[in-house]
Write a protein that holds these residues in place. Structure first.
Motif, PDB file in Angstrom:
ATOM      1  N   GLU A  85       7.820 -24.556 -13.685  1.00 41.89           N
ATOM      2  CA  GLU A  85       7.066 -24.573 -12.443  1.00 41.89           C
ATOM      3  C   GLU A  85       7.852 -25.335 -11.373  1.00 41.89           C
ATOM      4  OE1 GLU A  85       2.929 -25.283 -13.423  1.00 41.89           O
ATOM      5  OE2 GLU A  85       2.611 -25.701 -11.284  1.00 41.89           O
ATOM      6  N   TYR A  95       9.771 -16.306 -14.152  1.00 38.22           N
ATOM      7  CA  TYR A  95       8.327 -16.508 -13.980  1.00 38.22           C
ATOM      8  C   TYR A  95       7.842 -15.990 -12.635  1.00 38.22           C
ATOM      9  CZ  TYR A  95       8.006 -19.087 -18.285  1.00 38.22           C
ATOM     10  OH  TYR A  95       8.017 -19.398 -19.622  1.00 38.22           O
ATOM     11  N   GLU A  96       8.575 -16.398 -11.578  1.00 39.61           N
ATOM     12  CA  GLU A  96       8.034 -16.098 -10.248  1.00 39.61           C
ATOM     13  C   GLU A  96       8.398 -14.698  -9.774  1.00 39.61           C
ATOM     14  OE1 GLU A  96       8.366 -19.511  -7.622  1.00 39.61           O
ATOM     15  OE2 GLU A  96       8.305 -20.804  -9.379  1.00 39.61           O
ATOM     16  N   GLU A 142       3.044 -13.435 -18.686  1.00 38.98           N
ATOM     17  CA  GLU A 142       3.846 -14.225 -19.624  1.00 38.98           C
ATOM     18  C   GLU A 142       5.185 -13.488 -19.753  1.00 38.98           C
ATOM     19  OE1 GLU A 142       4.544 -17.471 -21.256  1.00 38.98           O
ATOM     20  OE2 GLU A 142       2.473 -17.231 -20.581  1.00 38.98           O
ATOM     21  N   ASP A 198      14.068 -19.897 -22.221  1.00 43.16           N
ATOM     22  CA  ASP A 198      13.079 -20.953 -22.020  1.00 43.16           C
ATOM     23  C   ASP A 198      13.450 -22.125 -22.919  1.00 43.16           C
ATOM     24  OD1 ASP A 198      10.764 -20.784 -20.191  1.00 43.16           O
ATOM     25  OD2 ASP A 198      10.714 -18.739 -20.961  1.00 43.16           O
TER      26      ASP A 198
END
Ligand code: PLP
Length: 399
Positions: A13, A20-21, A33, A41
Protein backbone atom coordinates in the motif's frame (compact mmCIF):
# COMPACT_ATOMS: atom_id res chain seq x y z
CA UNK A 1 16.77 -25.60 8.14
CA UNK A 2 15.64 -22.55 6.27
CA UNK A 3 17.23 -19.17 6.89
CA UNK A 4 14.76 -16.89 5.18
CA UNK A 5 11.10 -16.29 5.86
CA UNK A 6 9.18 -16.15 2.60
CA UNK A 7 5.88 -16.54 4.47
CA UNK A 8 6.16 -12.94 5.60
CA UNK A 9 3.41 -10.68 4.25
CA UNK A 10 4.38 -7.10 3.45
CA UNK A 11 1.87 -4.53 2.32
CA UNK A 12 2.51 -2.65 -0.88
CA UNK A 13 0.00 0.00 0.00
CA UNK A 14 1.26 3.44 -0.88
CA UNK A 15 4.03 2.13 -3.18
CA UNK A 16 2.07 2.71 -6.41
CA UNK A 17 2.67 -0.92 -7.37
CA UNK A 18 1.42 -1.94 -10.80
CA UNK A 19 0.56 -5.39 -9.40
CA UNK A 20 -2.07 -3.98 -6.99
CA UNK A 21 -3.01 -0.56 -8.26
CA UNK A 22 -2.94 -1.49 -11.93
CA UNK A 23 -5.87 -3.93 -11.79
CA UNK A 24 -8.44 -1.19 -12.43
CA UNK A 25 -6.78 -0.24 -15.73
CA UNK A 26 -6.05 -3.78 -16.92
CA UNK A 27 -8.95 -5.83 -15.51
CA UNK A 28 -11.55 -3.06 -15.27
CA UNK A 29 -11.84 -3.47 -11.52
CA UNK A 30 -9.84 -2.22 -8.56
CA UNK A 31 -9.12 -4.16 -5.38
CA UNK A 32 -8.62 -7.56 -7.03
CA UNK A 33 -6.28 -10.04 -5.37
CA UNK A 34 -3.42 -9.87 -7.90
CA UNK A 35 -1.29 -12.72 -9.28
CA UNK A 36 -0.58 -11.30 -12.73
CA UNK A 37 2.44 -9.08 -13.49
CA UNK A 38 5.78 -10.81 -12.84
CA UNK A 39 7.08 -9.21 -9.69
CA UNK A 40 7.08 -10.82 -6.26
CA UNK A 41 5.16 -10.25 -3.06
CA UNK A 42 8.42 -11.10 -1.36
CA UNK A 43 10.84 -8.62 0.16
CA UNK A 44 14.23 -8.13 -1.50
CA UNK A 45 17.02 -9.74 0.55
CA UNK A 46 18.38 -7.83 3.55
CA UNK A 47 21.89 -7.84 2.08
CA UNK A 48 20.63 -5.68 -0.81
CA UNK A 49 18.76 -3.31 1.47
CA UNK A 50 21.82 -2.93 3.71
CA UNK A 51 24.09 -2.28 0.75
CA UNK A 52 21.74 0.39 -0.62
CA UNK A 53 21.55 1.96 2.85
CA UNK A 54 25.34 2.13 3.06
CA UNK A 55 25.41 3.82 -0.34
CA UNK A 56 22.71 6.25 0.79
CA UNK A 57 24.93 7.32 3.68
CA UNK A 58 27.29 8.96 1.21
CA UNK A 59 24.46 11.40 0.38
CA UNK A 60 25.75 12.26 -3.11
CA UNK A 61 24.07 10.64 -6.12
CA UNK A 62 25.74 12.33 -9.07
CA UNK A 63 26.18 10.81 -12.55
CA UNK A 64 27.70 7.40 -12.20
CA UNK A 65 29.79 5.32 -14.60
CA UNK A 66 28.60 1.74 -15.03
CA UNK A 67 31.80 0.51 -16.61
CA UNK A 68 33.68 -0.19 -13.39
CA UNK A 69 34.76 -3.17 -11.27
CA UNK A 70 31.73 -2.84 -8.97
CA UNK A 71 29.55 -3.63 -12.00
CA UNK A 72 31.71 -6.21 -13.78
CA UNK A 73 33.08 -8.28 -10.89
CA UNK A 74 29.75 -9.29 -9.25
CA UNK A 75 28.22 -10.17 -12.63
CA UNK A 76 31.25 -12.24 -13.64
CA UNK A 77 31.26 -13.92 -10.21
CA UNK A 78 27.55 -14.81 -10.40
CA UNK A 79 27.75 -16.32 -13.89
CA UNK A 80 30.82 -18.34 -12.88
CA UNK A 81 29.41 -19.77 -9.66
CA UNK A 82 25.81 -20.26 -10.85
CA UNK A 83 26.34 -21.40 -14.44
CA UNK A 84 30.08 -22.10 -14.70
CA UNK A 85 30.38 -19.50 -17.45
CA UNK A 86 33.45 -17.28 -17.67
CA UNK A 87 32.72 -13.73 -18.80
CA UNK A 88 35.17 -10.96 -19.61
CA UNK A 89 34.54 -7.30 -18.72
CA UNK A 90 34.32 -6.56 -22.43
CA UNK A 91 31.36 -8.94 -22.83
CA UNK A 92 29.13 -7.16 -20.29
CA UNK A 93 27.14 -3.98 -20.92
CA UNK A 94 24.68 -2.06 -18.80
CA UNK A 95 21.08 -1.66 -20.05
CA UNK A 96 18.30 0.37 -18.47
CA UNK A 97 15.92 -2.55 -18.82
CA UNK A 98 15.73 -5.91 -20.53
CA UNK A 99 13.00 -4.74 -22.86
CA UNK A 100 15.01 -1.66 -23.79
CA UNK A 101 17.95 -3.83 -24.86
CA UNK A 102 15.67 -6.26 -26.69
CA UNK A 103 13.99 -3.36 -28.52
CA UNK A 104 17.26 -1.67 -29.44
CA UNK A 105 18.76 -4.92 -30.76
CA UNK A 106 15.62 -5.37 -32.88
CA UNK A 107 15.78 -1.78 -34.18
CA UNK A 108 19.45 -2.08 -35.10
CA UNK A 109 19.21 -5.43 -36.82
CA UNK A 110 16.05 -5.00 -38.84
CA UNK A 111 14.16 -2.24 -40.63
CA UNK A 112 10.56 -1.12 -40.37
CA UNK A 113 8.33 -3.70 -42.04
CA UNK A 114 10.82 -6.54 -41.52
CA UNK A 115 9.78 -9.65 -39.64
CA UNK A 116 10.83 -10.59 -36.12
CA UNK A 117 10.42 -14.25 -35.16
CA UNK A 118 9.21 -15.24 -31.71
CA UNK A 119 7.61 -18.29 -30.20
CA UNK A 120 3.90 -18.60 -29.56
CA UNK A 121 2.88 -18.48 -26.80
CA UNK A 122 5.14 -15.53 -26.07
CA UNK A 123 5.89 -13.07 -23.29
CA UNK A 124 3.27 -10.45 -24.13
CA UNK A 125 5.48 -7.35 -23.87
CA UNK A 126 7.56 -8.55 -26.84
CA UNK A 127 4.46 -7.97 -28.94
CA UNK A 128 4.33 -4.38 -27.73
CA UNK A 129 7.98 -3.85 -28.67
CA UNK A 130 7.50 -5.16 -32.20
CA UNK A 131 4.28 -3.28 -32.84
CA UNK A 132 5.73 -0.09 -31.39
CA UNK A 133 8.68 -0.37 -33.76
CA UNK A 134 6.60 -1.30 -36.82
CA UNK A 135 8.09 -4.76 -37.13
CA UNK A 136 6.07 -7.67 -38.43
CA UNK A 137 5.55 -10.41 -35.89
CA UNK A 138 6.34 -13.89 -37.20
CA UNK A 139 5.14 -16.43 -34.61
CA UNK A 140 6.84 -19.80 -34.49
CA UNK A 141 4.28 -21.82 -32.53
CA UNK A 142 5.60 -24.24 -29.95
CA UNK A 143 4.31 -27.79 -30.23
CA UNK A 144 2.15 -28.73 -27.25
CA UNK A 145 1.60 -32.34 -26.23
CA UNK A 146 1.12 -34.38 -23.04
CA UNK A 147 4.78 -33.93 -22.17
CA UNK A 148 4.79 -30.16 -22.47
CA UNK A 149 6.01 -27.63 -25.03
CA UNK A 150 8.52 -28.33 -27.76
CA UNK A 151 10.32 -26.28 -30.38
CA UNK A 152 9.11 -26.82 -33.93
CA UNK A 153 12.49 -26.69 -35.66
CA UNK A 154 11.09 -27.33 -39.12
CA UNK A 155 8.61 -24.47 -38.91
CA UNK A 156 11.25 -22.26 -37.31
CA UNK A 157 13.76 -22.94 -40.07
CA UNK A 158 11.17 -22.12 -42.72
CA UNK A 159 10.59 -18.74 -41.03
CA UNK A 160 14.31 -18.07 -40.76
CA UNK A 161 14.73 -18.76 -44.47
CA UNK A 162 12.35 -15.95 -45.37
CA UNK A 163 14.43 -13.00 -46.50
CA UNK A 164 12.31 -10.44 -44.63
CA UNK A 165 12.74 -12.11 -41.21
CA UNK A 166 15.81 -10.58 -39.61
CA UNK A 167 15.72 -11.25 -35.88
CA UNK A 168 14.69 -14.07 -33.54
CA UNK A 169 13.78 -13.13 -29.98
CA UNK A 170 14.39 -16.20 -27.83
CA UNK A 171 12.94 -16.47 -24.34
CA UNK A 172 15.28 -18.71 -22.35
CA UNK A 173 13.81 -20.05 -20.09
CA UNK A 174 10.42 -19.50 -21.59
CA UNK A 175 7.72 -17.20 -20.25
CA UNK A 176 4.85 -18.15 -19.92
CA UNK A 177 5.31 -21.94 -20.22
CA UNK A 178 8.36 -22.27 -17.95
CA UNK A 179 10.08 -24.51 -20.51
CA UNK A 180 13.85 -24.73 -19.97
CA UNK A 181 15.61 -25.06 -23.31
CA UNK A 182 18.43 -27.59 -23.46
CA UNK A 183 21.91 -26.88 -24.75
CA UNK A 184 21.16 -29.07 -27.78
CA UNK A 185 18.00 -27.12 -28.57
CA UNK A 186 19.84 -23.82 -28.14
CA UNK A 187 22.62 -25.04 -30.42
CA UNK A 188 20.10 -26.00 -33.09
CA UNK A 189 18.41 -22.59 -32.80
CA UNK A 190 21.76 -20.86 -33.13
CA UNK A 191 22.81 -22.96 -36.14
CA UNK A 192 19.56 -22.26 -37.97
CA UNK A 193 19.71 -18.52 -37.26
CA UNK A 194 23.35 -18.15 -38.29
CA UNK A 195 22.83 -20.14 -41.47
CA UNK A 196 20.05 -17.74 -42.45
CA UNK A 197 21.50 -14.40 -41.26
CA UNK A 198 18.95 -14.07 -38.48
CA UNK A 199 20.17 -12.03 -35.50
CA UNK A 200 19.57 -13.70 -32.09
CA UNK A 201 18.35 -11.85 -29.02
CA UNK A 202 18.13 -14.23 -26.07
CA UNK A 203 16.12 -12.87 -23.15
CA UNK A 204 17.35 -14.76 -20.09
CA UNK A 205 15.78 -12.68 -17.32
CA UNK A 206 14.26 -15.81 -15.70
CA UNK A 207 17.64 -17.62 -15.62
CA UNK A 208 17.87 -17.71 -11.81
CA UNK A 209 14.53 -19.48 -11.51
CA UNK A 210 15.61 -22.75 -13.12
CA UNK A 211 15.28 -25.82 -10.90
CA UNK A 212 17.78 -27.39 -10.52
CA UNK A 213 19.96 -24.44 -11.48
CA UNK A 214 22.42 -26.76 -13.26
CA UNK A 215 19.83 -27.51 -15.92
CA UNK A 216 19.88 -23.94 -17.21
CA UNK A 217 21.75 -23.55 -20.47
CA UNK A 218 22.51 -19.98 -21.44
CA UNK A 219 23.02 -18.96 -25.04
CA UNK A 220 26.26 -17.41 -23.71
CA UNK A 221 27.67 -20.97 -23.55
CA UNK A 222 27.44 -21.08 -27.32
CA UNK A 223 28.61 -17.55 -27.99
CA UNK A 224 31.70 -17.04 -30.13
CA UNK A 225 33.53 -13.91 -31.24
CA UNK A 226 31.57 -11.94 -33.82
CA UNK A 227 28.39 -14.01 -33.44
CA UNK A 228 25.34 -11.88 -34.34
CA UNK A 229 23.85 -12.38 -30.91
CA UNK A 230 23.13 -10.71 -27.61
CA UNK A 231 21.95 -12.25 -24.34
CA UNK A 232 19.95 -9.92 -22.11
CA UNK A 233 19.37 -10.43 -18.42
CA UNK A 234 19.12 -8.55 -15.16
CA UNK A 235 18.33 -8.68 -11.48
CA UNK A 236 14.77 -7.37 -11.55
CA UNK A 237 13.02 -10.74 -11.34
CA UNK A 238 15.52 -12.62 -9.19
CA UNK A 239 15.80 -10.05 -6.41
CA UNK A 240 12.46 -8.25 -6.88
CA UNK A 241 13.98 -4.90 -7.81
CA UNK A 242 12.09 -4.35 -11.09
CA UNK A 243 11.58 -0.63 -10.46
CA UNK A 244 15.34 -0.03 -10.31
CA UNK A 245 17.23 -0.05 -13.66
CA UNK A 246 19.13 -3.28 -13.20
CA UNK A 247 19.77 -4.98 -16.55
CA UNK A 248 22.67 -5.86 -18.77
CA UNK A 249 23.42 -7.50 -22.08
CA UNK A 250 26.23 -9.84 -23.02
CA UNK A 251 27.82 -10.11 -26.44
CA UNK A 252 31.17 -11.10 -27.90
CA UNK A 253 30.50 -9.10 -31.01
CA UNK A 254 32.36 -5.80 -30.65
CA UNK A 255 30.51 -4.08 -33.44
CA UNK A 256 27.08 -5.02 -32.00
CA UNK A 257 28.23 -3.89 -28.56
CA UNK A 258 29.55 -0.54 -29.84
CA UNK A 259 26.39 0.21 -31.79
CA UNK A 260 24.02 -0.48 -28.89
CA UNK A 261 26.16 1.47 -26.43
CA UNK A 262 26.58 4.34 -28.91
CA UNK A 263 22.80 4.63 -29.22
CA UNK A 264 22.31 4.54 -25.44
CA UNK A 265 24.92 7.27 -25.09
CA UNK A 266 24.20 9.54 -28.05
CA UNK A 267 20.71 8.84 -29.27
CA UNK A 268 18.77 8.17 -26.07
CA UNK A 269 21.27 9.67 -23.60
CA UNK A 270 20.62 7.01 -20.98
CA UNK A 271 24.00 5.40 -20.57
CA UNK A 272 24.84 6.21 -16.96
CA UNK A 273 24.19 3.87 -14.06
CA UNK A 274 21.99 4.36 -11.04
CA UNK A 275 24.31 4.50 -8.04
CA UNK A 276 21.87 2.58 -5.84
CA UNK A 277 21.67 -0.21 -8.41
CA UNK A 278 25.43 -0.65 -8.38
CA UNK A 279 25.17 -1.17 -4.63
CA UNK A 280 22.27 -3.60 -5.17
CA UNK A 281 24.10 -5.63 -7.84
CA UNK A 282 27.14 -5.96 -5.66
CA UNK A 283 25.23 -7.32 -2.67
CA UNK A 284 22.86 -9.45 -4.76
CA UNK A 285 25.51 -11.24 -6.75
CA UNK A 286 28.06 -11.63 -3.95
CA UNK A 287 25.92 -12.29 -0.85
CA UNK A 288 22.55 -13.70 -1.93
CA UNK A 289 23.21 -17.14 -3.41
CA UNK A 290 21.63 -18.95 -0.51
CA UNK A 291 18.63 -16.61 -0.59
CA UNK A 292 18.04 -17.41 -4.27
CA UNK A 293 18.34 -21.16 -3.64
CA UNK A 294 15.85 -21.03 -0.77
CA UNK A 295 13.51 -18.80 -2.75
CA UNK A 296 13.50 -21.37 -5.55
CA UNK A 297 12.62 -24.10 -3.07
CA UNK A 298 9.77 -21.96 -1.78
CA UNK A 299 8.48 -21.16 -5.27
CA UNK A 300 8.74 -24.82 -6.22
CA UNK A 301 6.66 -25.64 -3.15
CA UNK A 302 4.03 -23.10 -4.23
CA UNK A 303 3.92 -24.57 -7.71
CA UNK A 304 3.58 -28.07 -6.23
CA UNK A 305 0.74 -26.77 -4.06
CA UNK A 306 -1.06 -25.40 -7.15
CA UNK A 307 -0.56 -28.70 -8.98
CA UNK A 308 -1.83 -30.72 -6.03
CA UNK A 309 -4.81 -28.41 -5.52
CA UNK A 310 -5.82 -28.69 -9.16
CA UNK A 311 -5.38 -32.47 -9.18
CA UNK A 312 -7.45 -32.84 -6.01
CA UNK A 313 -10.25 -30.34 -6.56
CA UNK A 314 -10.34 -29.18 -10.15
CA UNK A 315 -9.01 -32.01 -12.29
CA UNK A 316 -12.28 -32.25 -14.22
CA UNK A 317 -11.81 -28.68 -15.43
CA UNK A 318 -8.13 -27.85 -15.39
CA UNK A 319 -4.70 -29.26 -15.94
CA UNK A 320 -1.36 -28.06 -14.74
CA UNK A 321 2.11 -29.57 -14.50
CA UNK A 322 4.71 -27.85 -12.34
CA UNK A 323 7.32 -26.21 -14.62
CA UNK A 324 11.09 -26.48 -14.13
CA UNK A 325 11.54 -22.73 -14.20
CA UNK A 326 10.04 -19.29 -13.48
CA UNK A 327 7.53 -18.47 -10.74
CA UNK A 328 4.67 -18.54 -13.23
CA UNK A 329 1.99 -21.23 -13.38
CA UNK A 330 0.62 -21.66 -16.93
CA UNK A 331 -2.70 -23.31 -16.20
CA UNK A 332 -5.01 -24.84 -18.81
CA UNK A 333 -8.80 -24.91 -18.39
CA UNK A 334 -9.32 -26.40 -21.84
CA UNK A 335 -10.89 -29.52 -20.27
CA UNK A 336 -13.74 -27.50 -18.74
CA UNK A 337 -15.08 -26.62 -22.17
CA UNK A 338 -16.17 -23.26 -20.73
CA UNK A 339 -16.22 -20.23 -22.94
CA UNK A 340 -12.83 -18.57 -22.56
CA UNK A 341 -14.11 -15.04 -22.32
CA UNK A 342 -16.60 -16.07 -19.63
CA UNK A 343 -13.88 -17.71 -17.58
CA UNK A 344 -11.65 -14.65 -17.68
CA UNK A 345 -14.59 -12.44 -16.78
CA UNK A 346 -15.72 -14.71 -13.93
CA UNK A 347 -12.21 -14.88 -12.46
CA UNK A 348 -12.50 -11.11 -12.03
CA UNK A 349 -16.18 -10.81 -11.14
CA UNK A 350 -16.70 -13.98 -9.09
CA UNK A 351 -13.21 -14.85 -7.85
CA UNK A 352 -12.07 -11.26 -7.38
CA UNK A 353 -8.70 -12.38 -8.66
CA UNK A 354 -6.34 -10.93 -11.27
CA UNK A 355 -4.46 -13.63 -13.22
CA UNK A 356 -3.19 -13.00 -16.74
CA UNK A 357 -5.52 -14.28 -19.46
CA UNK A 358 -3.96 -16.69 -21.96
CA UNK A 359 -4.89 -14.66 -25.03
CA UNK A 360 -2.37 -11.95 -24.23
CA UNK A 361 0.37 -14.55 -24.83
CA UNK A 362 -1.25 -16.38 -27.70
CA UNK A 363 -4.74 -16.24 -29.18
CA UNK A 364 -4.59 -20.01 -29.64
CA UNK A 365 -4.06 -20.52 -25.91
CA UNK A 366 -6.72 -18.29 -24.46
CA UNK A 367 -7.99 -21.34 -22.59
CA UNK A 368 -5.06 -20.81 -20.19
CA UNK A 369 -4.21 -18.28 -17.55
CA UNK A 370 -0.87 -17.39 -16.04
CA UNK A 371 -0.69 -17.20 -12.26
CA UNK A 372 2.29 -15.65 -10.52
CA UNK A 373 3.08 -17.78 -7.45
CA UNK A 374 5.91 -15.68 -5.99
CA UNK A 375 3.99 -14.89 -2.82
CA UNK A 376 3.49 -16.29 0.64
CA UNK A 377 1.89 -19.76 0.65
CA UNK A 378 -1.08 -18.20 2.43
CA UNK A 379 -1.75 -15.93 -0.55
CA UNK A 380 -1.45 -18.83 -2.97
CA UNK A 381 -3.92 -20.84 -0.89
CA UNK A 382 -6.32 -17.91 -1.00
CA UNK A 383 -5.78 -17.54 -4.76
CA UNK A 384 -6.61 -21.20 -5.37
CA UNK A 385 -9.79 -20.90 -3.32
CA UNK A 386 -10.81 -17.94 -5.47
CA UNK A 387 -10.17 -19.93 -8.64
CA UNK A 388 -12.10 -22.89 -7.20
CA UNK A 389 -15.03 -20.62 -6.37
CA UNK A 390 -14.98 -19.19 -9.89
CA UNK A 391 -15.11 -22.61 -11.55
CA UNK A 392 -17.77 -23.88 -9.15
CA UNK A 393 -19.84 -20.87 -10.11
CA UNK A 394 -19.31 -21.50 -13.83
CA UNK A 395 -20.21 -25.17 -13.36
CA UNK A 396 -23.40 -24.13 -11.59
CA UNK A 397 -24.37 -21.82 -14.38
CA UNK A 398 -23.81 -24.46 -17.06
CA UNK A 399 -25.38 -27.47 -15.26
C1 PLP B 1 10.79 -12.64 -20.48
C2 PLP B 1 10.78 -11.26 -19.87
N1 PLP B 1 11.57 -10.31 -20.38
C3 PLP B 1 11.59 -9.06 -19.87
C4 PLP B 1 10.80 -8.71 -18.80
C5 PLP B 1 10.82 -7.32 -18.31
O1 PLP B 1 12.13 -6.92 -18.03
P1 PLP B 1 12.46 -5.39 -17.81
O2 PLP B 1 11.52 -4.89 -16.78
O3 PLP B 1 13.90 -5.37 -17.35
O4 PLP B 1 12.29 -4.73 -19.13
C6 PLP B 1 9.95 -9.68 -18.24
C7 PLP B 1 9.04 -9.33 -17.14
O5 PLP B 1 8.08 -10.00 -16.85
C8 PLP B 1 9.94 -10.98 -18.78
O6 PLP B 1 9.15 -11.95 -18.28
Amino acid sequence: MTRFNFDKETTREGTYSVQYEGTQGIFGKGGLEPFWIADMDIEAPDAIIDSIKRRLDNKIFGYTVWSNPEFFEPIKGWWKKRFNITLEDADINFAQSVLYAVGEAVRQNSSEGDGVILNAPTYNAFIKVFKGNNRKMEPSPLIRNEEGYFFDFEGFEALCKKEENKVFVHCNPHNPTGRVWTREENQKIKDICLANDVFIVSDEIHMDFVRPKESFSSMVELMEDKDPMIVVSGLGKTFNIASLPNSYFITKNQSVKKKINFAADNKYNINTANSLVLAAINAAYTECEEWVDELNEYVDGNLAYVEEYINTHLSDMMSFKKPDSTYLAWVSFEKSGFDEKEVHKALVDVGGIAVSPGYIYDFEESNHFRMNVASSRKRIEDGMKRIHKTFDHLKGTTD
